[in-house]
Design an enzyme around this catalytic site. Structure first.
Site, PDB file in Angstrom:
ATOM      1  N   THR A 164       1.764  -3.517   6.433  1.00 52.95           N
ATOM      2  CA  THR A 164       1.502  -4.464   7.517  1.00 52.95           C
ATOM      3  C   THR A 164       2.724  -5.307   7.835  1.00 52.95           C
ATOM      4  O   THR A 164       3.010  -5.605   9.002  1.00 52.95           O
ATOM      5  CB  THR A 164       0.336  -5.400   7.138  1.00 52.95           C
ATOM      6  OG1 THR A 164      -0.811  -4.616   6.825  1.00 52.95           O
ATOM      7  CG2 THR A 164       0.001  -6.365   8.263  1.00 52.95           C
ATOM      8  N   CYS A 174      -7.744  -0.669   2.428  1.00 55.45           N
ATOM      9  CA  CYS A 174      -6.707   0.073   3.162  1.00 55.45           C
ATOM     10  C   CYS A 174      -5.303  -0.331   2.717  1.00 55.45           C
ATOM     11  O   CYS A 174      -4.314   0.157   3.266  1.00 55.45           O
ATOM     12  CB  CYS A 174      -6.864  -0.117   4.668  1.00 55.45           C
ATOM     13  SG  CYS A 174      -7.939   1.115   5.427  1.00 55.45           S
ATOM     14  N   PHE A 175      -5.201  -1.269   1.767  1.00 50.33           N
ATOM     15  CA  PHE A 175      -3.944  -1.580   1.081  1.00 50.33           C
ATOM     16  C   PHE A 175      -2.851  -2.069   2.026  1.00 50.33           C
ATOM     17  O   PHE A 175      -1.678  -1.765   1.832  1.00 50.33           O
ATOM     18  CB  PHE A 175      -3.454  -0.346   0.299  1.00 50.33           C
ATOM     19  CG  PHE A 175      -4.575   0.432  -0.319  1.00 50.33           C
ATOM     20  CD1 PHE A 175      -5.254  -0.081  -1.404  1.00 50.33           C
ATOM     21  CD2 PHE A 175      -4.995   1.627   0.224  1.00 50.33           C
ATOM     22  CE1 PHE A 175      -6.327   0.596  -1.958  1.00 50.33           C
ATOM     23  CE2 PHE A 175      -6.070   2.313  -0.311  1.00 50.33           C
ATOM     24  CZ  PHE A 175      -6.731   1.801  -1.407  1.00 50.33           C
ATOM     25  N   CYS A 176      -3.248  -2.826   3.055  1.00 47.51           N
ATOM     26  CA  CYS A 176      -2.291  -3.354   4.031  1.00 47.51           C
ATOM     27  C   CYS A 176      -1.465  -2.217   4.645  1.00 47.51           C
ATOM     28  O   CYS A 176      -0.269  -2.369   4.890  1.00 47.51           O
ATOM     29  CB  CYS A 176      -1.365  -4.393   3.390  1.00 47.51           C
ATOM     30  SG  CYS A 176      -2.218  -5.876   2.844  1.00 47.51           S
ATOM     31  N   ASN A 177      -2.104  -1.084   4.872  1.00 48.49           N
ATOM     32  CA  ASN A 177      -1.433   0.064   5.483  1.00 48.49           C
ATOM     33  C   ASN A 177      -2.435   0.785   6.369  1.00 48.49           C
ATOM     34  O   ASN A 177      -2.920   1.871   6.048  1.00 48.49           O
ATOM     35  CB  ASN A 177      -0.878   1.006   4.411  1.00 48.49           C
ATOM     36  CG  ASN A 177       0.069   2.049   4.980  1.00 48.49           C
ATOM     37  OD1 ASN A 177      -0.013   2.414   6.148  1.00 48.49           O
ATOM     38  ND2 ASN A 177       0.960   2.545   4.151  1.00 48.49           N
TER      39      ASN A 177
END
Length: 845
Positions: free
Chosen positions: A116, A385-388
């Site tokens: 992100t 979503c793991f900042c992705n």
């Protein structure tokens, strides 16, 4: 058993190293010894202690460059608060040429499989009138290398391409050769003339892999040090190529960056040093000094980054291989792995495995459910979503419109909404670090197996012949203190698929089995549960009564059962008005401290006191009168992210609790300042702007359970445990306020409203259970089978019970709940039974 450096990991399987590394004990000791033996002053001063600080910081800069195989002639280290701040700095300082000028304008290109914080750079570039161009990984991986036409090679417009050295989602390592290919013009992220610069997001990569900047000379390399060492946090750096550094622009200047400036005129001359020019204010010098010890300890424990790379990849490859082979008897896989590689080489794959667990029908089990189950085994992993978002969309086949629809449905990044319309919104990620062991991988695999297969399934003979899976036997490169963690020096054992449990047969072998799915009996049970979960509309039938009333004066402590009790504006009077907090003022629950259930509070309304008892302790009382002490301090506390006004109940009860629990803690009480204790809560079934007055509860004012539902679950758990259970053992585990006796199990889930006596309540949704139901409320002992059984019985869900909120009632009767009262439900969407119409806003009564 972990070695001296990681004793705190005893009993814990930590598999979120991509989120943060863990610091060894020897790092802390070396750092604190350093602080005890030296005086470090502000590096902007000129005294002896300040000069020591300045020189030490410069030494650390040199050590960082040395770690990445480069020197101060080629790169400058700019300290930042983290990788995100480093990325923001690049976006602000890059010499962009905006749209609308006579020159060709700049482009900011980024790989869609980016964090992100990389994608967020486009917010700054947009404000500078620079176009952003997202590039999909396939477009880069499949693009043919080409050279720009000669007439376009002379264009000097600066462009920036940003990509991760390692995806934090799947662990794929993107080619570092892209750096030189893009800068030379052989590879074009987008067909536009100009001079390309490359930002290599190395935060995930450098935590477990070596990076040689002599060979791969990216222009910008942002990093976060906690990803490598675990400590200190809040400290990162931007490594800037000295070729681009002089062209970076800066508008703001903070303390320490100026060579000279005037306060009354627009005059400012920056310092010549690139680092000092961009490090606004005083750098966190003690944290920077800690980095020196981080590098020292890392080298001593592991022998270097190449060893870490081989070690972590071997663990990931082994785990990936076993996960890939787990199948149900119908051939369906147990997990769906989201991978861009086949885990064949550590040069293209990092120690990250991303997946979702499936049932035998191929349906995804929500990541929130997996996370809850993992916590029962003390396994720490990461979900979402793991900042992705880009990688998440690509691997889970989530469209842009899906993202918008999910947002409208209430799902935001980082929450626990894991399934919408049966489709996953995210996944599960495990990742290994240098302190990970082979036992960690085994523990995780045992967890997957034990939660997906019953004991009878494990005993089913293999239908196919024994399959052998062999990987290379790799000697552990990790040395010294760490070697004792890793048994013998064998890291990646030879694996055989044999008929037996996953166990450690020898230093070089491990056994597992090609597992079978549940039999037809389990499927019929699940089908029966599914049918019972949706009962038909009630038309008469047996009456429903209120059988038990419980309140919990101290959050997470024992229940106080009553036959009748007054109702206040926040629910049952005095329910969860107090809570126990640790030395940092953070709420303690049974998740962290199961012994809280052994503390028995009771309310004496006549004497106006709460009496607290526990085995081996003299009873102690607390006044029900609020803020009895003149010096009580009103403060803000957080309960499930909501802020509430609280005050401390004093030293006497703090000492009592600390003695019983064996750790420093205090008792605090919610202030009766209702104005400050109302918070906006978009609760399911209520208008978004409804103002709800809550005590220290997590979700709603009341929790209701049905005896029939408990009975159904009791039979299921007893069958799995192979031992009888008593209803009175199960009911306390669910920590309900109201227990009712309805004829049908789970029929309460079809209710929209209920009336009990003169009181009316709105149903605001189901209660999704956590691991607290695994704690025996009489002994404090854990048994993870209870949550697993609930999940199996409810068809992968852990919902049990319903939340209620007060509704206003115009009545002359006192607001009292009594055992034996009749319960009258109003069904959802039943046209024959409608709630009374009212123009008043629904609120706490």
């Amino acid at each position: 058993i972990k070695s001296y450096n990681f004793l705190f990991l005893s009993g814990i399987t930590y598999l979120d190293h991509a989120g943060s590394a863990l610091f060894p004990e020897s790092l802390l000791k070396a750092f604190t010894d350093d602080l005890r033996n030296n005086v470090y002053g502000n590096p902007h001063s000129q005294n002896i202690s300040s000069k020591l600080t300045y020189d030490t910081i410069e030494h650390v800069r040199y050590r960082i460059l040395q770690h990445f195989h480069t020197t101060a002639e080629d790169y400058t280290v700019i300290f930042t608060s983290g990788c995100t701040a480093a990325l923001k700095l690049v976006a602000e300082a890059f010499p962009w040429i905006p749209e609308g000028t006579k020159q060709p304008s700049s482009r900011f290109c980024y790989l869609t499989d980016s964090h992100t914080s990389v994608v967020g750079m486009r917010g700054i570039t947009a404000s500078k009138k620079v176009l952003s161009v997202p590039v999909k990984p396939k477009e880069m991986l499949l693009s043919e290398k080409n050279t720009l036409p000669p007439e376009e090679q002379n264009c000097t417009t600066p462009h920036l391409f940003a990509y991760p050295a390692q995806s934090n989602f799947s662990g794929i390592k993107y080619p570092l050769s892209w750096i030189q290919d893009i800068k030379s013009g052989k590879l074009c992220p987008t067909e536009i003339p100009g001079k390309w610069f490359v930002l290599l997001d190395a935060a995930s990569y450098v935590s477990t892999s070596p990076l040689d900047l002599r060979v791969h000379q990216a222009d910008f390399i942002p990093i976060s040090f906690y990803k490598i060492f675990g400590f200190p946090t809040g400290l990162g750096a931007l490594l800037v190529s000295n070729r681009i550094a002089p062209f970076l622009r800066k508008s703001y200047f903070g303390g320490g960056t100026a060579a000279a400036y005037l306060a009354a005129e627009d005059f400012y001359i920056p310092r010549k040093s690139i680092a000092e020019r961009f490090e606004d204010g005083t750098v966190p010098f003690l944290d920077i000094i800690a980095l020196k010890h981080g590098f020292d300890v890392l080298e001593r424990l592991t022998g270097g980054m190449e060893n870490i790379k081989q070690h972590t990849f071997a663990l990931a490859r082994y785990t990936y291989t076993v996960l890939s082979t787990l199948k149900y008897t119908n051939g369906a896989p147990v997990v769906r792995i989201y991978s861009d590689t086949d885990f064949s080489s550590p040069d293209v794959q990092g120690p990250i495995i991303n997946f979702n667990i499936l049932d035998e029908n191929g349906e995804v089990i929500g990541f929130s459910q997996v996370d809850k189950m993992a916590s029962l085994y003390n396994i720490h992993l990461r979900t979402g979503c793991f900042c992705n978002t880009g990688a998440c969309q690509m691997h889970l086949d989530i469209s842009n419109e899906d993202i918008r629809r999910n947002l409208q449905a209430g799902h935001i990044c980082g929450d626990d909404v894991d399934l919408i319309d049966g489709r996953p919104t995210g996944s599960v990620r495990i990742s290994f670090g240098y302190m990970s062991t082979f036992e960690d991988a085994q523990t995780f695999l045992k967890f997957v197996i034990s939660t997906r297969f019953s004991k009878s399934d494990i005993a089913v003979p293999l239908q196919s012949s024994v399959t052998k899976l062999t990987t290379e036997s790799v000697e552990s490169p990790v040395q010294d203190d760490y070697s004792s963690c890793n048994r013998a020096n064998q890291l990646a054992p030879r694996m055989h698929m044999l008929d037996g449990e996953l166990c450690d047969d020898s230093p070089a072998t491990v056994r597992t089995v090609k597992w079978q799915p549940r039999g037809t009996e389990a499927e019929s049970i699940r089908a029966a549960v599914s049918e019972m979960a949706v009962p038909t509309c009630r038309r008469g039938g047996k009456p429903i009564t209120l059988t038990n009333i419980y309140l919990y004066p101290i959050k997470s402590c024992s229940a106080f059962e009553v036959a009748e009790w007054p109702v206040g504006n926040q629910g049952l009077l005095y329910d969860r008005n107090w809570m126990v907090v640790n030395q940092n003022g953070v709420c303690m629950t049974q998740k962290q401290e199961p012994r809280l259930c052994l503390i028995n509070p009771s309310i004496d309304l006549k004497q106006n006191i709460m009496i607290i008892q526990a085995e081996g302790m003299d009873p102690i009382s607390v006044s029900l009168e609020e803020n009895p002490g003149k010096e009580a301090v009103i403060c803000e506390s957080k309960v499930c992210s909501h802020r509430v006004k609280t005050y401390d109940c004093g030293e006497r009860i703090a000492d009592w609790l600390s003695t019983f629990l064996g750790r420093s803690c205090r008792l605090i009480r919610q202030s009766s300042d209702i104005k400050n204790n109302k918070y906006q809560k978009n609760t399911k079934g209520l208008a978004p702007a409804t103002s709800i007055s809550l005590s220290l509860v997590n979700e709603a004012q009341y929790l209701l359970i049905n005896v029939a539902s408990i009975s159904h679950l009791k039979d299921h758990i007893s069958a799995r445990l192979e031992e009888p259970l008593e209803m009175q053992e199960l009911i306390p585990r669910f920590r309900a306020n109201l227990v009712i006796s309805a004829p049908e199990s789970f029929e309460e889930e079809e209710w929209a409203e209920i009336s009990i006596g003169s009181l009316r309540f709105q149903v605001v949704g189901p209660c999704s259970r956590c691991q607290i139901i695994c704690i025996d409320q009489q002994s404090g002992e854990r048994n993870k089978e209870f949550l697993q059984s609930l999940s199996a019985a409810r068809g992968r869900k852990t919902n049990f019970g319903i939340y209620l909120m007060n509704q206003p009632l115009c009545s002359s009767f006192p607001n009292i709940l009594s055992v034996g009262s009749q319960v009258l439900p109003v069904l959802k969407e039943n046209p024959e039974i409608q709630p009374p119409s009212s123009n008043e806003e629904k609120c706490s009564g």
